[in-house]
Design an enzyme around this catalytic site. Sequence first.
Site, mmCIF file in Angstrom:
data_model
loop_
_atom_site.group_PDB
_atom_site.id
_atom_site.type_symbol
_atom_site.label_atom_id
_atom_site.label_comp_id
_atom_site.label_asym_id
_atom_site.label_seq_id
_atom_site.Cartn_x
_atom_site.Cartn_y
_atom_site.Cartn_z
ATOM 1 N N TYR A 49 14.316 50.546 118.029
ATOM 2 C CA TYR A 49 13.312 49.492 118.196
ATOM 3 C C TYR A 49 12.962 49.279 119.679
ATOM 4 O O TYR A 49 11.778 49.347 120.046
ATOM 5 C CB TYR A 49 13.778 48.193 117.545
ATOM 6 C CG TYR A 49 12.719 47.129 117.518
ATOM 7 C CD1 TYR A 49 11.718 47.143 116.554
ATOM 8 C CD2 TYR A 49 12.691 46.120 118.469
ATOM 9 C CE1 TYR A 49 10.734 46.177 116.530
ATOM 10 C CE2 TYR A 49 11.706 45.155 118.463
ATOM 11 C CZ TYR A 49 10.728 45.181 117.492
ATOM 12 O OH TYR A 49 9.756 44.229 117.488
ATOM 13 N N GLU A 56 5.596 52.495 123.504
ATOM 14 C CA GLU A 56 4.259 51.976 123.211
ATOM 15 C C GLU A 56 3.694 51.206 124.398
ATOM 16 O O GLU A 56 2.528 51.391 124.784
ATOM 17 C CB GLU A 56 4.304 51.083 121.982
ATOM 18 C CG GLU A 56 4.589 51.833 120.701
ATOM 19 C CD GLU A 56 4.830 50.922 119.511
ATOM 20 O OE1 GLU A 56 4.568 49.705 119.620
ATOM 21 O OE2 GLU A 56 5.274 51.427 118.474
#
EC number: 4.2.1.134
Length: 100
Positions: A49, A56
């Site tokens: 995560y 990103e």
Amino acid sequence: IQNEESVVLFLMVWTVTEITRYSFYTFNLLNHLPYFIKWARYNFFIILYPAGVAGELLTIYAALPYVKKTGMFSLRLPNKYNVSFDYYYFLIIVMFSYVP
């Protein structure tokens, strides 16, 4: 942007995530769920995560100068819709929305 290392990072993270997820679903449907698959499904996110989010965000950050220079996906006034939209600032808002 596609040559940035951050793209490779989030693509690898997404790949491992999806392989783990769908392996879990498949073995679960077959009523033969190995312990490792179950363990991976519920523990890999601890590493994946934050790594995915970092990939990103770094990719969006790397795209900002190009988006600002080209005005990509932006809509300026005056126009027939009488509305303005700046994709550059939208990306910055998206980056800050990752915080919560």
